[in-house]
Design a protein around this motif. Structure first.
Motif, PDB file in Angstrom:
ATOM      1  N   UNK A 127      -1.525  27.606 -20.515  1.00 26.24           N
ATOM      2  CA  UNK A 127      -0.130  27.574 -20.962  1.00 26.24           C
ATOM      3  C   UNK A 127       0.568  26.333 -20.423  1.00 26.24           C
ATOM      4  N   UNK A 128       0.345  26.013 -19.172  1.00 21.55           N
ATOM      5  CA  UNK A 128       0.970  24.820 -18.581  1.00 21.55           C
ATOM      6  C   UNK A 128       0.561  23.553 -19.340  1.00 21.55           C
ATOM      7  N   UNK A 172       4.363  34.921 -17.962  1.00 16.54           N
ATOM      8  CA  UNK A 172       5.445  35.437 -18.800  1.00 16.54           C
ATOM      9  C   UNK A 172       6.779  34.766 -18.476  1.00 16.54           C
ATOM     10  N   UNK A 173       6.975  34.431 -17.230  1.00 10.57           N
ATOM     11  CA  UNK A 173       8.229  33.795 -16.836  1.00 10.57           C
ATOM     12  C   UNK A 173       8.299  32.319 -17.217  1.00 10.57           C
ATOM     13  N   UNK A 174       7.212  31.781 -17.724  1.00  9.93           N
ATOM     14  CA  UNK A 174       7.194  30.369 -18.097  1.00  9.93           C
ATOM     15  C   UNK A 174       7.288  30.156 -19.609  1.00  9.93           C
ATOM     16  N   UNK A 175       7.377  31.271 -20.383  1.00 11.26           N
ATOM     17  CA  UNK A 175       7.443  31.172 -21.839  1.00 11.26           C
ATOM     18  C   UNK A 175       8.586  32.045 -22.348  1.00 11.26           C
ATOM     19  N   UNK A 176       8.788  32.090 -23.644  1.00 14.12           N
ATOM     20  CA  UNK A 176       9.805  32.961 -24.234  1.00 14.12           C
ATOM     21  C   UNK A 176       9.278  34.396 -24.232  1.00 14.12           C
ATOM     22  N   UNK A 177      10.000  35.304 -23.558  1.00 19.58           N
ATOM     23  CA  UNK A 177       9.490  36.659 -23.331  1.00 19.58           C
ATOM     24  C   UNK A 177      10.438  37.704 -23.912  1.00 19.58           C
ATOM     25  N   UNK A 178       9.868  38.632 -24.691  1.00 15.27           N
ATOM     26  CA  UNK A 178      10.634  39.735 -25.287  1.00 15.27           C
ATOM     27  C   UNK A 178      10.016  41.071 -24.900  1.00 15.27           C
ATOM     28  N   UNK A 179      10.871  41.989 -24.475  1.00 18.93           N
ATOM     29  CA  UNK A 179      10.448  43.357 -24.157  1.00 18.93           C
ATOM     30  C   UNK A 179      10.859  44.259 -25.315  1.00 18.93           C
ATOM     31  N   UNK A 180       9.861  44.895 -25.966  1.00 19.85           N
ATOM     32  CA  UNK A 180      10.128  45.785 -27.088  1.00 19.85           C
ATOM     33  C   UNK A 180      10.180  47.227 -26.617  1.00 19.85           C
TER      34      UNK A 180
END
Length: 360
Positions: free
Chosen positions: A239-240, A271-279
Motif C-alpha cells: 500500500x505504501x 486501514x488508517x493509511x487509506x480511505x476507510x468505511x465501516x458498514x
C-alpha cells in the motif's frame, strides 16, 4: 391510466424476469479440471480470456473493473463459483455487473477457486504469496481429490492471466477489487502491474487507478514464506508503494471477521493509511457472519447504480464505487474514516448515509 399501469407492470415483470435469470453458471469441466484466470462478463454470459484470442466482452479502450474472490472452502465440490450476482451471499438476485456494463466498463473476475478451496484459510492464503507454502500449489477437483499444481504462486498465475487477457489496454480507468483474502491479491497483482509500468514493459494504462479492499482478511502471525512478516505487514508495504504512485485505495469493513483479533488481523496501520468505511449490514442477524462478510461486495458493486453517497445528508461525498478517485484520495489524507449512519436495515446502498469516525 389503465394502459399506463399495464405497461408499468409489464416493464416490472420483464425486469424481474431478467434479474431472476441473471446468475451465470459454469460447465462442470471448470471444476473437474484445473481452471483459473480471467473471465470477462456480458449481461448474460461470461467468456474466459485466452491469450491471443479475441474476446467479445473485452474492449481495449474501455474503463475496466476487476473482481477477485477470497477463500472458497467447499465451493468446488458444490460446483459453485462467485459472480456479481450476490444472492448466494445474502445479496439481491440480480447481477450487479450490469450497473458497471451500463456505464461503459469491461467487467472481469479473476478466478482461483480451486486453489482457494482449503479447509484451513491459512493454507489458501499461503498460495497467494508462495508456491512453497504448507500445501504447495495443490488444487481441488469436484470429486474432492487434490492434485499438484503449477510451481507458481496464485499472484504470479493471475497476474499473467490478467495481462494476457487484456491486450493493448488503453482504457481511462483500471480498478482492481478484492474480497476477503482476495484483497491481498488485489494488492500483490496491482504491485506487479505497477512494477511492470515502472520498468517500461507495460504502458501506463496498466497501472491501477483505484484499488478497493472489501472486508479484507489477513491471518495472524509470522509467515516463513514472507521472511517472517505477517501478511498484513506485507500488504501495508505494498500500500505504501502504491500510494506513492498516486493510486486511490479504499477499504470497506462489514463484519467482525476482520475486526476480531482471534479471527484475523485488523491491520489498523494499513486501514488508517487509506480511505476507510465501516458498514452496518444490520439487515442480517448477528449470527449471519458469512452474509455480513459478503455484504461489502454487495455494497460496493451495487453502489455504482446510485449517485455518490454522502456525509450527514450533505453534499460532501464519502467513499463509494460511484465517487471519484479524487474523493477517495481526499479521505485517504484525512485523519478520519466514515461509518454508516442510516440505511443499515435495508440491503440497498441507495438509502445509506455516513458520518465521520475516528481512525482505528
Amino acid at each position: 391510466m389503465k394502459k399506463q399501469l399495464t405497461l408499468l407492470w409489464t416493464v416490472l415483470a420483464i425486469a424481474f424476469s431478467m434479474s431472476a435469470n441473471a446468475e451465470i453458471t459454469f460447465p462442470n469441466s471448470v471444476y473437474s479440471s484445473l481452471d483459473y484466470g480471467l473471465y470477462w462478463f456480458d449481461y448474460n454470459d461470461a467468456k474466459k480470456a485466452n491469450k491471443g484470442e479475441p474476446n467479445p466482452y473485452y474492449s481495449s479502450n474501455k474503463k475496466t473493473v476487476i473482481y477477485i474472490h477470497g477463500w472458497q472452502n467447499g465451493s468446488v465440490t458444490s460446483r459453485n463459483r462467485e459472480t456479481l450476482n450476490r444472492n448466494r451471499s445474502g445479496g439481491p438476485n440480480q447481477d450487479l455487473a450490469w450497473y458497471w456494463l451500463d456505464r461503459g466498463y469491461n467487467v472481469g473476475i479473476l478466478y482461483w477457486n480451486q486453489f482457494a478451496d482449503e479447509s484451513e484459510v491459512k493454507d489458501a492464503e499461503a498460495k497467494i504469496h508462495s508456491a512453497n507454502g504448507p500445501r504447495n500449489m495443490r488444487w481441488k477437483s469436484s470429486n474432492g481429490s487434490y492434485s499438484s499444481g503449477p510451481n507458481k504462486s496464485v499472484t504470479d498465475l493471475l497476474y499473467t492471466a490478467l495481462v494476457d487477457g487484456m491486450p493493448s489496454f488503453s482504457g481511462s480507468e483500471l480498478r482492481v477489487t478484492g474480497h476477503s483474502l482476495g484483497n491481498q491479491l488485489a494488492l500483490t497483482i496491482s504491485n506487479k502491474l505497477n512494477t511492470a509500468v515502472n520498468q517500461g514493459s507495460l504502458s501506463g494504462a496498466y497501472r491501477p487507478d483505484r484499488i478497493a479492499l472489501l472486508d479484507p482478511f489477513y491471518s495472524i502471525g509470522e509467515k516463513s514464506y514472507l521472511n517472517n512478516q505477517w501478511t498484513g505487514e506485507r500488504s501495508k508495504d505494498i500500500v505504501d508503494t502504491l500510494k506513492a504512485k498516486g493510486i486511490a485505495i479504499e477499504a470497506y469493513r462489514s463484519s467482525p471477521v476482520t475486526s476480531t483479533f482471534l479471527a484475523g488481523d485488523n491491520n489498523a496501520s494499513l486501514m488508517n493509511s487509506i480511505a476507510f468505511s465501516e458498514l452496518k449490514p444490520w439487515n442480517f442477524q448477528f449470527w449471519q457472519i458469512a452474509e455480513k462478510h459478503g455484504a461489502a461486495v454487495t455494497h460496493y458493486f451495487w453502489s455504482r447504480a446510485f449517485s455518490p453517497l454522502t456525509l450527514d445528508r450533505s453534499s460532501t461525498q464519502v467513499p463509494s464505487a460511484s465517487s471519484s478517485a479524487s474523493v477517495i484520495k481526499t479521505w485517504m489524507n484525512k485523519n478520519k474514516g466514515v461509518i454508516q449512519d442510516s440505511g443499515a436495515w435495508s440491503a440497498t446502498p441507495g438509502d445509506d448515509d455516513f458520518k465521520e469516525k475516528s481512525r482505528l
